[in-house]
Design a protein around this motif. Structure first.
Motif, PDB file in Angstrom:
ATOM      1  N   PHE A  40       0.831  -1.206   0.000  1.00 59.33           N
ATOM      2  CA  PHE A  40       0.000   0.000   0.000  1.00 59.33           C
ATOM      3  C   PHE A  40       0.866   1.257   0.000  1.00 59.33           C
ATOM      4  CE2 PHE A  40      -2.157   3.379   2.385  1.00 59.33           C
ATOM      5  CZ  PHE A  40      -3.249   3.587   1.555  1.00 59.33           C
ATOM      6  N   VAL A  41       1.858   1.294   0.868  1.00 55.62           N
ATOM      7  CA  VAL A  41       2.748   2.455   0.948  1.00 55.62           C
ATOM      8  C   VAL A  41       3.492   2.633  -0.372  1.00 55.62           C
ATOM      9  CG1 VAL A  41       4.813   3.377   2.085  1.00 55.62           C
ATOM     10  CG2 VAL A  41       2.974   2.374   3.450  1.00 55.62           C
ATOM     11  N   ALA A  42       3.956   1.544  -0.972  1.00 55.67           N
ATOM     12  CA  ALA A  42       4.651   1.630  -2.260  1.00 55.67           C
ATOM     13  C   ALA A  42       3.728   2.191  -3.332  1.00 55.67           C
ATOM     14  CB  ALA A  42       5.178   0.258  -2.667  1.00 55.67           C
ATOM     15  N   GLN A  43       2.454   1.789  -3.335  1.00 51.24           N
ATOM     16  CA  GLN A  43       1.504   2.290  -4.325  1.00 51.24           C
ATOM     17  C   GLN A  43       1.216   3.772  -4.119  1.00 51.24           C
ATOM     18  OE1 GLN A  43       0.236   0.557  -7.033  1.00 51.24           O
ATOM     19  NE2 GLN A  43      -0.380   2.607  -7.608  1.00 51.24           N
ATOM     20  N   VAL A  44       1.085   4.203  -2.873  1.00 54.23           N
ATOM     21  CA  VAL A  44       0.858   5.625  -2.590  1.00 54.23           C
ATOM     22  C   VAL A  44       2.034   6.445  -3.094  1.00 54.23           C
ATOM     23  CG1 VAL A  44       0.677   7.339  -0.739  1.00 54.23           C
ATOM     24  CG2 VAL A  44      -0.715   5.266  -0.660  1.00 54.23           C
ATOM     25  N   CYS A  45       3.253   5.989  -2.855  1.00 49.90           N
ATOM     26  CA  CYS A  45       4.442   6.715  -3.314  1.00 49.90           C
ATOM     27  C   CYS A  45       4.488   6.755  -4.836  1.00 49.90           C
ATOM     28  CB  CYS A  45       5.704   6.059  -2.761  1.00 49.90           C
ATOM     29  SG  CYS A  45       5.892   6.281  -0.981  1.00 49.90           S
ATOM     30  N   ALA A  46       4.160   5.651  -5.489  1.00 47.74           N
ATOM     31  CA  ALA A  46       4.152   5.612  -6.957  1.00 47.74           C
ATOM     32  C   ALA A  46       3.081   6.549  -7.512  1.00 47.74           C
ATOM     33  CB  ALA A  46       3.910   4.186  -7.444  1.00 47.74           C
ATOM     34  N   ASP A  47       1.913   6.597  -6.879  1.00 46.99           N
ATOM     35  CA  ASP A  47       0.834   7.482  -7.330  1.00 46.99           C
ATOM     36  C   ASP A  47       1.243   8.947  -7.223  1.00 46.99           C
ATOM     37  OD1 ASP A  47      -0.731   5.307  -7.900  1.00 46.99           O
ATOM     38  OD2 ASP A  47      -2.042   5.519  -6.145  1.00 46.99           O
ATOM     39  N   ARG A  48       1.981   9.296  -6.185  1.00 46.79           N
ATOM     40  CA  ARG A  48       2.427  10.691  -6.034  1.00 46.79           C
ATOM     41  C   ARG A  48       3.346  11.092  -7.168  1.00 46.79           C
ATOM     42  NH1 ARG A  48       4.940  12.461  -0.806  1.00 46.79           N
ATOM     43  NH2 ARG A  48       4.579  14.448  -1.777  1.00 46.79           N
ATOM     44  N   LEU A  49       4.178  10.154  -7.635  1.00 48.38           N
ATOM     45  CA  LEU A  49       5.112  10.456  -8.717  1.00 48.38           C
ATOM     46  C   LEU A  49       4.406  10.509 -10.069  1.00 48.38           C
ATOM     47  CD1 LEU A  49       8.098   8.193  -7.628  1.00 48.38           C
ATOM     48  CD2 LEU A  49       7.873  10.674  -7.355  1.00 48.38           C
ATOM     49  N   ASP A  50       3.224   9.900 -10.169  1.00 43.52           N
ATOM     50  CA  ASP A  50       2.507   9.773 -11.439  1.00 43.52           C
ATOM     51  C   ASP A  50       1.368  10.783 -11.559  1.00 43.52           C
ATOM     52  OD1 ASP A  50       2.078   8.613 -13.916  1.00 43.52           O
ATOM     53  OD2 ASP A  50       0.557   7.249 -13.128  1.00 43.52           O
ATOM     54  N   GLN A  51       1.446  11.903 -10.851  1.00 45.43           N
ATOM     55  CA  GLN A  51       0.384  12.905 -10.915  1.00 45.43           C
ATOM     56  C   GLN A  51       0.473  13.706 -12.202  1.00 45.43           C
ATOM     57  OE1 GLN A  51       0.360  15.401  -7.497  1.00 45.43           O
ATOM     58  NE2 GLN A  51      -0.059  13.740  -6.081  1.00 45.43           N
ATOM     59  N   ALA A  52      -0.674  14.190 -12.655  1.00 49.89           N
ATOM     60  CA  ALA A  52      -0.715  15.041 -13.842  1.00 49.89           C
ATOM     61  C   ALA A  52       0.038  16.340 -13.556  1.00 49.89           C
ATOM     62  CB  ALA A  52      -2.163  15.342 -14.215  1.00 49.89           C
ATOM     63  N   PRO A  53       0.652  16.940 -14.596  1.00 50.80           N
ATOM     64  CA  PRO A  53       1.364  18.210 -14.364  1.00 50.80           C
ATOM     65  C   PRO A  53       0.390  19.319 -13.996  1.00 50.80           C
ATOM     66  CG  PRO A  53       1.297  17.670 -16.704  1.00 50.80           C
ATOM     67  CD  PRO A  53       0.718  16.506 -15.969  1.00 50.80           C
ATOM     68  N   ARG A  54       0.903  20.315 -13.302  1.00 51.43           N
ATOM     69  CA  ARG A  54       0.067  21.466 -12.916  1.00 51.43           C
ATOM     70  C   ARG A  54      -0.421  22.178 -14.154  1.00 51.43           C
ATOM     71  NH1 ARG A  54       0.321  23.357  -7.618  1.00 51.43           N
ATOM     72  NH2 ARG A  54      -0.404  25.335  -8.410  1.00 51.43           N
ATOM     73  N   GLN A  55      -1.637  22.652 -14.109  1.00 50.95           N
ATOM     74  CA  GLN A  55      -2.223  23.371 -15.231  1.00 50.95           C
ATOM     75  C   GLN A  55      -1.863  24.851 -15.140  1.00 50.95           C
ATOM     76  OE1 GLN A  55      -6.419  22.765 -15.016  1.00 50.95           O
ATOM     77  NE2 GLN A  55      -6.306  20.607 -15.567  1.00 50.95           N
ATOM     78  N   GLU A  56      -1.538  25.440 -16.282  1.00 51.51           N
ATOM     79  CA  GLU A  56      -1.338  26.875 -16.345  1.00 51.51           C
ATOM     80  C   GLU A  56      -2.718  27.525 -16.466  1.00 51.51           C
ATOM     81  OE1 GLU A  56       1.471  28.659 -16.089  1.00 51.51           O
ATOM     82  OE2 GLU A  56       2.530  26.775 -15.682  1.00 51.51           O
ATOM     83  N   ARG A  57      -2.974  28.555 -15.703  1.00 53.44           N
ATOM     84  CA  ARG A  57      -4.272  29.225 -15.733  1.00 53.44           C
ATOM     85  C   ARG A  57      -4.092  30.718 -15.884  1.00 53.44           C
ATOM     86  NH1 ARG A  57      -7.743  26.021 -11.167  1.00 53.44           N
ATOM     87  NH2 ARG A  57      -7.312  23.945 -11.965  1.00 53.44           N
TER      88      ARG A  57
END
Length: 101
Positions: free
Chosen positions: A65-82
């Motif tokens: 579970f901890v490994a998946q949470v860490c992997a998900d944090r690295l796989d986030q979409a880039p910040r949107q320019e607004r």
């Protein structure tokens, strides 16, 4: 033990003697069914619920579970320019300081 009650702004404060010193910055105050005041220290441990939930898993599942949470944090979409808001204020999601803009 008897102690002092005094005014602090629009409220009241109670001097807590050293023998009852609390290891907390905040307290929860309530009344019992008999009208007595009950003061409980509030421990600021935001991660406690997560740790308790993780302790319910066995070690292998918890590690996964901890490994998946860490992997998900690295796989986030880039910040949107607004674009800036019409009133000239900046986007609340924009964390750059005024000096870097």
């Amino acid at each position: 033990m008897i102690t002092r009650v005094f005014r602090n702004g629009n409220g009241q404060a109670v001097r807590i003697p050293q023998a009852f010193r609390l290891d907390a910055d905040r307290v929860e105050i309530s009344r019992t069914e008999h009208g007595d005041l009950l003061i409980r220290p509030v421990v600021d441990d935001r991660a406690r619920a997560l740790r308790e939930a993780l302790e319910a898993f066995d070690d292998e599942l918890g590690d996964a579970f901890v490994a998946q949470v860490c992997a998900d944090r690295l796989d986030q979409a880039p910040r949107q320019e607004r674009e800036a808001l019409e009133d000239g204020s900046r986007d609340p999601g924009d964390r750059t300081s005024a000096r870097t803009r």
